[in-house]
Design a protein around this motif. Structure first.
Motif, short mmCIF file in Angstrom:
data_model
loop_
_atom_site.label_atom_id
_atom_site.label_comp_id
_atom_site.label_asym_id
_atom_site.label_seq_id
_atom_site.Cartn_x
_atom_site.Cartn_y
_atom_site.Cartn_z
N GLU A 1 0.82 -1.21 0.00
CA GLU A 1 0.00 0.00 0.00
C GLU A 1 0.85 1.27 0.00
N ASP A 2 2.10 1.18 0.50
CA ASP A 2 2.95 2.38 0.54
C ASP A 2 4.00 2.39 -0.57
N ALA A 3 3.91 1.47 -1.53
CA ALA A 3 4.94 1.35 -2.58
C ALA A 3 5.02 2.59 -3.46
N MET B 1 8.81 2.73 -9.45
CA MET B 1 8.60 1.29 -9.63
C MET B 1 9.10 0.92 -11.03
N THR B 2 9.76 -0.23 -11.11
CA THR B 2 10.30 -0.72 -12.37
C THR B 2 9.90 -2.18 -12.54
N SER C 1 -4.99 -3.81 -14.06
CA SER C 1 -6.43 -3.69 -13.81
C SER C 1 -6.77 -4.14 -12.40
N GLU C 2 -7.94 -3.78 -11.98
CA GLU C 2 -8.47 -4.21 -10.68
C GLU C 2 -8.91 -5.67 -10.79
N PRO C 3 -9.03 -6.36 -9.67
CA PRO C 3 -9.52 -7.74 -9.71
C PRO C 3 -10.96 -7.80 -10.24
N LYS C 4 -11.26 -8.89 -10.89
CA LYS C 4 -12.62 -9.12 -11.38
C LYS C 4 -13.57 -9.33 -10.19
N LEU D 1 2.12 1.02 -8.33
CA LEU D 1 0.84 0.37 -8.08
C LEU D 1 0.65 0.09 -6.60
N ARG D 2 -0.61 0.08 -6.17
CA ARG D 2 -0.96 -0.24 -4.79
C ARG D 2 -2.13 -1.20 -4.79
N GLY D 3 -2.13 -2.12 -3.86
CA GLY D 3 -3.23 -3.05 -3.72
C GLY D 3 -3.12 -4.23 -4.67
#
Length: 168
Positions: free
Chosen positions: A74-76, A82-83, A101-104, A138-140
């Motif tokens: 969550e804090d990335a 980010m690479t 994308s978000e999870p389905k 990205l987070r989550g």
């Protein structure tokens, strides 16, 4: 019995570790032309050193590979870069686009790689290398997709593995 969604995470229901190397053949979504090349070593002793090679070969223009799901810290993204490090063999000049994308919500929902997070150039050098692609942090929990684009008639590349890194 309700059908479950096909994912790359197996029993890791909270998501894969994006900072751990992921084999390219663990794709759970594919569109286009490609071949999974799974060539395990003949020695199956779990205590011995392994020299297995798992690659996605014959990747051609317009091919998509998808991996679900990764659990990003969550804090990335807090002021960090980010690479994506993608180990591949260039076969032709082209581009690899990275989508997220978000999870389905339901396994019958369509694949929806909605957010372009990065892009890398393929040189066509026919050498195995690590392609370093800066991506939007990205987070989550996220699904990751690779889209391969080239004007080449034949294979664009062979993908072996990938992982994400985070730095200042």
């Amino acid at each position: 019995i309700r059908q479950a969604e096909v994912t790359s995470q197996g029993f890791r229901t909270q998501g894969l570790d994006p900072y751990e190397e992921q084999s390219a053949v663990s794709a759970c979504f594919g569109l286009g032309s490609y071949i999974f090349d799974v060539n395990p070593a003949e020695d199956f002793d779990p205590a011995s050193a392994r020299d297995d090679r798992y690659a996605v070969k014959e990747i051609r223009n317009g091919t998509w590979l998808g991996y679900k799901y990764f659990a990003f810290d969550e804090d990335a993204g807090e002021g960090k870069r980010m690479t994506l490090l993608l180990t591949l063999t260039d076969c032709a000049p082209g581009t690899v686009r990275i989508w997220a994308s978000e999870p389905k919500q339901c396994f019958t929902d369509p694949e929806q790689p909605r957010t372009l997070i990065g892009e890398g150039m393929l040189k066509g050098t026919r050498t195995t290398r690590v392609l370093s692609i800066p991506v939007t942090p990205l987070r989550g929990k996220k699904a990751i997709y690779f889209e391969f684009i080239s004007d080449a008639e034949g294979p664009v590349c062979e993908a072996e593995s990938f992982r994400f890194t985070v730095g200042e």
